[in-house]
Design a protein around this motif. Sequence first.
Motif, mmCIF file in Angstrom:
data_model
loop_
_atom_site.group_PDB
_atom_site.id
_atom_site.type_symbol
_atom_site.label_atom_id
_atom_site.label_comp_id
_atom_site.label_asym_id
_atom_site.label_seq_id
_atom_site.Cartn_x
_atom_site.Cartn_y
_atom_site.Cartn_z
ATOM 1 N N GLU A 140 -7.553 -9.875 13.530
ATOM 2 C CA GLU A 140 -7.490 -8.486 13.996
ATOM 3 C C GLU A 140 -8.855 -7.816 13.924
ATOM 4 O OE1 GLU A 140 -5.373 -4.645 12.226
ATOM 5 O OE2 GLU A 140 -3.931 -6.002 13.208
ATOM 6 N N GLU A 141 -9.620 -8.132 12.894
ATOM 7 C CA GLU A 141 -10.949 -7.534 12.769
ATOM 8 C C GLU A 141 -11.841 -7.961 13.923
ATOM 9 O OE1 GLU A 141 -11.441 -5.242 10.560
ATOM 10 O OE2 GLU A 141 -9.437 -5.624 9.744
ATOM 11 N N ALA A 164 -10.547 -6.396 17.289
ATOM 12 C CA ALA A 164 -10.860 -4.958 17.292
ATOM 13 C C ALA A 164 -12.352 -4.717 17.482
ATOM 14 C CB ALA A 164 -10.377 -4.320 15.998
ATOM 15 N N ARG A 198 -5.041 -2.745 17.153
ATOM 16 C CA ARG A 198 -4.316 -2.794 15.888
ATOM 17 C C ARG A 198 -2.898 -2.243 16.031
ATOM 18 N NH1 ARG A 198 -8.329 -3.732 11.968
ATOM 19 N NH2 ARG A 198 -10.436 -3.063 12.556
ATOM 20 N N ASP A 235 -10.260 -0.396 18.278
ATOM 21 C CA ASP A 235 -9.218 -0.317 17.262
ATOM 22 C C ASP A 235 -7.813 -0.164 17.838
ATOM 23 O OD1 ASP A 235 -10.823 -0.696 15.029
ATOM 24 O OD2 ASP A 235 -11.239 1.435 14.776
#
Length: 367
Positions: A159-160, A163, A171, A168
Amino acid sequence: MAEITPNTRLRVSPYYESTLQEGVKSFSPYNRMLMPVSYGNPDAEYDRLLNGVSQWDVAVERQVQIKGPDAARLVQILCVRDLSKIEVGKGKYVPMCDHRGVLINDPVVLKLADDHYWISIADNPMLLWARCIAAERGLVADISEPDVSPMAIQGPKAEEVVAAVFGDWVRDLKLFWFADAEIDGIPLKIQRSGYSKQGGFELYLMDGTRGIDLWNIVREAGQPWGIGPGGPTPAERIEGGLLSFGGDNDDNTNPFGARLGRYVSLDLDDEVIGIKALREAYERGIKRRLMGVVLDDQPRQQGHWVWYDVFQDGAKIGSMTNGVWSPRLQTMIGFVLVPSRVEPGERVEVKRFGRRDPGTISDLPFV
């Protein structure tokens, strides 16, 4: 060194050159394409998946695109899970069966519009199947394989990375939800999904000429989190209890026996292929099912082995569909396709290499 000659029978993905640069060591055929399965260091690939982030070429996960006035009806006819409430921008994991109720695929269905769907398939020629069924039923729909090639970003830090590339907003995507995105003019859709239990995303590249570009963008963005190449990892998916279509089922396995019964909607209309047979099978009772097996005190063995006979009290009762060394359990584990009467804790023997190795039946998942 022997060369692979890509052709219409064995195609390469838009990420092929990138995987060569990453040092891919072996491929497996899948949907008439080459899928990278090893980069030469399985321990590192497993560790990245469980503790970091892994970048996978899964372009072999082809899409069957169905568009037109009868698209929704055709997709439901092909799937034994109720899709009546699926919304645009969302997907569902579904079993697909033949007229016998036998499992022939376990794709994710994505709804792009009320008259536009993708069926993201496992290894089986479902494009031909969908066309045949549409013609048989007289349905009006355009059925094709679009220029769409997924890349998976998997692991607890996926996810990091995603993103960092796209923003973002990713997320907020829930499991199997997807949305349009673009980076450097590259069109794609992003879905929270992937063939692991560690979480992640699949990036559906919609321009096959930009595969190397997309690979490099994600690879560069992932450096702070230690991103590296990998692929669907046998040890992780077996530990997590994930079905491998075509590997863990045979030509007589229905969704109930493959642990997919919760995705079957028995009250669907009779026109859904296989639903009548599944009702009958459910009423008769499930004869076989997938279970786990943990072998006793096995030393670590390399590779991933499949389809060995399983014995109980001297009689053959089924098959071990796959087996692998489990880093988390520190022994050999696998799935067994056995009679439904067999319960967790019962003892069995798996015949391998001319000997019978003792083990214990287990529930799934293992971890």
